[in-house]
Motif scaffolding. Structure first.
Motif, PDB file in Angstrom:
ATOM      1  N   SER A 101      39.867   0.545  27.850  1.00  0.00           N
ATOM      2  CA  SER A 101      38.990   1.153  28.861  1.00  0.00           C
ATOM      3  C   SER A 101      37.801   0.230  29.130  1.00  0.00           C
ATOM      4  O   SER A 101      37.020   0.491  30.047  1.00  0.00           O
ATOM      5  CB  SER A 101      38.483   2.506  28.352  1.00  0.00           C
ATOM      6  OG  SER A 101      37.626   2.315  27.233  1.00  0.00           O
ATOM      7  N   GLY A 154      44.074   5.218  21.472  1.00  0.00           N
ATOM      8  CA  GLY A 154      42.682   4.939  21.174  1.00  0.00           C
ATOM      9  C   GLY A 154      42.072   3.817  22.022  1.00  0.00           C
ATOM     10  O   GLY A 154      42.602   3.441  23.041  1.00  0.00           O
ATOM     11  N   VAL A 210      35.916   8.077  24.268  1.00  0.00           N
ATOM     12  CA  VAL A 210      35.815   8.288  25.719  1.00  0.00           C
ATOM     13  C   VAL A 210      36.092   9.751  26.075  1.00  0.00           C
ATOM     14  O   VAL A 210      35.349  10.371  26.830  1.00  0.00           O
ATOM     15  CB  VAL A 210      36.770   7.328  26.481  1.00  0.00           C
ATOM     16  CG1 VAL A 210      36.707   7.585  27.982  1.00  0.00           C
ATOM     17  CG2 VAL A 210      36.396   5.879  26.189  1.00  0.00           C
ATOM     18  N   GLY A 211      37.168  10.311  25.531  1.00  0.00           N
ATOM     19  CA  GLY A 211      37.410  11.749  25.685  1.00  0.00           C
ATOM     20  C   GLY A 211      37.989  12.178  27.024  1.00  0.00           C
ATOM     21  O   GLY A 211      37.588  13.214  27.574  1.00  0.00           O
ATOM     22  N   CYS A 212      38.968  11.445  27.553  1.00  0.00           N
ATOM     23  CA  CYS A 212      39.614  11.868  28.803  1.00  0.00           C
ATOM     24  C   CYS A 212      40.377  13.174  28.559  1.00  0.00           C
ATOM     25  O   CYS A 212      41.144  13.272  27.588  1.00  0.00           O
ATOM     26  CB  CYS A 212      40.619  10.816  29.268  1.00  0.00           C
ATOM     27  SG  CYS A 212      39.906   9.164  29.398  1.00  0.00           S
ATOM     28  N   CYS A 231      38.724   6.703  19.450  1.00  0.00           N
ATOM     29  CA  CYS A 231      38.314   6.593  20.855  1.00  0.00           C
ATOM     30  C   CYS A 231      37.189   7.588  21.080  1.00  0.00           C
ATOM     31  O   CYS A 231      37.284   8.733  20.632  1.00  0.00           O
ATOM     32  CB  CYS A 231      39.467   6.864  21.820  1.00  0.00           C
ATOM     33  SG  CYS A 231      38.948   6.530  23.536  1.00  0.00           S
ATOM     34  N   TRP A 274      42.890  14.385  30.035  1.00  0.00           N
ATOM     35  CA  TRP A 274      44.340  14.256  30.175  1.00  0.00           C
ATOM     36  C   TRP A 274      44.944  13.233  29.215  1.00  0.00           C
ATOM     37  O   TRP A 274      46.106  12.840  29.362  1.00  0.00           O
ATOM     38  CB  TRP A 274      44.689  13.868  31.613  1.00  0.00           C
ATOM     39  CG  TRP A 274      43.734  12.889  32.210  1.00  0.00           C
ATOM     40  CD1 TRP A 274      42.705  13.174  33.051  1.00  0.00           C
ATOM     41  CD2 TRP A 274      43.677  11.469  31.994  1.00  0.00           C
ATOM     42  NE1 TRP A 274      42.022  12.023  33.374  1.00  0.00           N
ATOM     43  CE2 TRP A 274      42.601  10.962  32.742  1.00  0.00           C
ATOM     44  CE3 TRP A 274      44.434  10.574  31.234  1.00  0.00           C
ATOM     45  CZ2 TRP A 274      42.257   9.613  32.761  1.00  0.00           C
ATOM     46  CZ3 TRP A 274      44.098   9.240  31.244  1.00  0.00           C
ATOM     47  CH2 TRP A 274      43.028   8.776  31.991  1.00  0.00           C
ATOM     48  N   CYS A 275      44.164  12.808  28.237  1.00  0.00           N
ATOM     49  CA  CYS A 275      44.625  11.755  27.316  1.00  0.00           C
ATOM     50  C   CYS A 275      45.962  12.118  26.655  1.00  0.00           C
ATOM     51  O   CYS A 275      46.127  13.210  26.143  1.00  0.00           O
ATOM     52  CB  CYS A 275      43.564  11.538  26.236  1.00  0.00           C
ATOM     53  SG  CYS A 275      44.034  10.299  25.026  1.00  0.00           S
ATOM     54  N   TRP A 296      42.100   9.968  18.358  1.00  0.00           N
ATOM     55  CA  TRP A 296      40.654   9.899  18.566  1.00  0.00           C
ATOM     56  C   TRP A 296      39.841   9.728  17.289  1.00  0.00           C
ATOM     57  O   TRP A 296      38.825   9.056  17.289  1.00  0.00           O
ATOM     58  CB  TRP A 296      40.174  11.160  19.313  1.00  0.00           C
ATOM     59  CG  TRP A 296      40.584  11.190  20.748  1.00  0.00           C
ATOM     60  CD1 TRP A 296      41.358  10.276  21.405  1.00  0.00           C
ATOM     61  CD2 TRP A 296      40.264  12.200  21.715  1.00  0.00           C
ATOM     62  NE1 TRP A 296      41.538  10.647  22.711  1.00  0.00           N
ATOM     63  CE2 TRP A 296      40.878  11.820  22.935  1.00  0.00           C
ATOM     64  CE3 TRP A 296      39.526  13.396  21.670  1.00  0.00           C
ATOM     65  CZ2 TRP A 296      40.769  12.589  24.094  1.00  0.00           C
ATOM     66  CZ3 TRP A 296      39.419  14.154  22.830  1.00  0.00           C
ATOM     67  CH2 TRP A 296      40.023  13.757  24.019  1.00  0.00           C
TER      68      TRP A 296
HETATM   69  S1  SF4 Z   1      43.082   7.935  27.748  1.00  0.00           S
HETATM   70 FE1  SF4 Z   1      42.447   6.150  26.557  1.00  0.00          FE
HETATM   71  S2  SF4 Z   1      40.249   6.026  26.934  1.00  0.00           S
HETATM   72 FE2  SF4 Z   1      40.865   8.087  27.537  1.00  0.00          FE
HETATM   73  S3  SF4 Z   1      40.531   9.334  25.696  1.00  0.00           S
HETATM   74 FE3  SF4 Z   1      42.668   8.656  25.644  1.00  0.00          FE
HETATM   75  S4  SF4 Z   1      42.648   6.825  24.402  1.00  0.00           S
HETATM   76 FE4  SF4 Z   1      40.527   7.194  25.026  1.00  0.00          FE
END
Ligand code: SF4
Length: 208
Positions: free
Chosen positions: A110, A84, A43-45, A41, A47-48, A54
């Motif tokens: 996402s 991911g 995106v790097g949220c 992934c 709070w993931c 990742w």
């Molecule tokens: S919440 Fe989803 S989109 Fe955001 S970093 Fe985690 S896996 Fe990626």
């Protein structure tokens, strides 16, 4: 996963884990499903919940046949493909193979990468840091927006304006601030009843 494997067109995918559980979020909350979690992934949220996913290089490129055989070996009627970000990979072969075995297939995405695959249900969870591609909104059966602060509600409305008429709308409090933000979401949903609230029920059930 190397470019070579991606170019193999989705015959192998970086499998993080697969497991049978109860769905914990959104419209299908409470229903049993087999989860297939793919690695990678970008995106790097902050709070993931799945930061361990990742880096796709940490996970073995696994042949589709192996993934499918494991899925059909359990009692699940529904498969959730999650990450991911699963749309980093071409998903036609995986989804077609699962479909041929009579399973319903759900996607959690996402929407930040091009759409591929055949699904019975698409949950689009848009992230401001890496907004969905414009084409993603039309695929959404369910829009699930994680709300961490009041201004995320504007983002939720921005996304809701782009999905189809039949798409269900969910606001989901970010877990670490859920208690504080819940009253705001409750009032918001009462004033704007097109929205429902999704809570991360799997965390209360203490299941993955
Ligand atoms: S919440 Fe989803 S989109 Fe955001 S970093 Fe985690 S896996 Fe990626």
């Amino acid at each position: 996963m190397s470019n070579h494997e991606v170019l193999e067109g989705g015959h192998k995918l970086p499998l993080v884990e697969d497991f049978y559980t109860i769905q914990g979020e959104g419209f299908h909350t409470g229903k049993p499903a087999y989860f297939i979690r793919l690695g990678g992934c970008d995106v790097g949220c902050a709070w993931c919940d799945a930061k361990y996913t990742w880096n796709p290089r940490m996970y073995p490129p696994t042949p589709i046949e192996e993934i499918v055989e494991r899925a059909v070996a359990c009692a699940a009627q529904s498969i959730v493909i999650t990450g991911g970000e699963p749309l980093l990979y071409p998903l036609e072969i995986l989804t077609k193979s699962l479909k041929e075995r009579g399973l319903a297939i759900f996607l959690e995405t996402s929407g930040s990468h091009p759409f591929s695959g055949i699904f019975d249900w698409v949950c689009l969870s848009p992230k401001r840091k890496s907004a969905p591609l414009e084409g993603a909104y039309a695929h959404a059966d369910e829009l699930k927006v994680v709300i961490q602060s009041e201004e995320d509600l504007l983002w939720a409305e921005e996304c809701a304006a782009k999905v189809g008429e039949k798409c269900l709308l969910f606001l989901q409090p970010e877990w670490s601030v859920a208690e504080e933000i819940m009253p705001l979401l409750v009032e918001y949903a009462k004033r704007n009843p097109q929205w429902s609230i999704s809570i991360q029920a799997h965390k209360y059930m203490r299941i993955p």
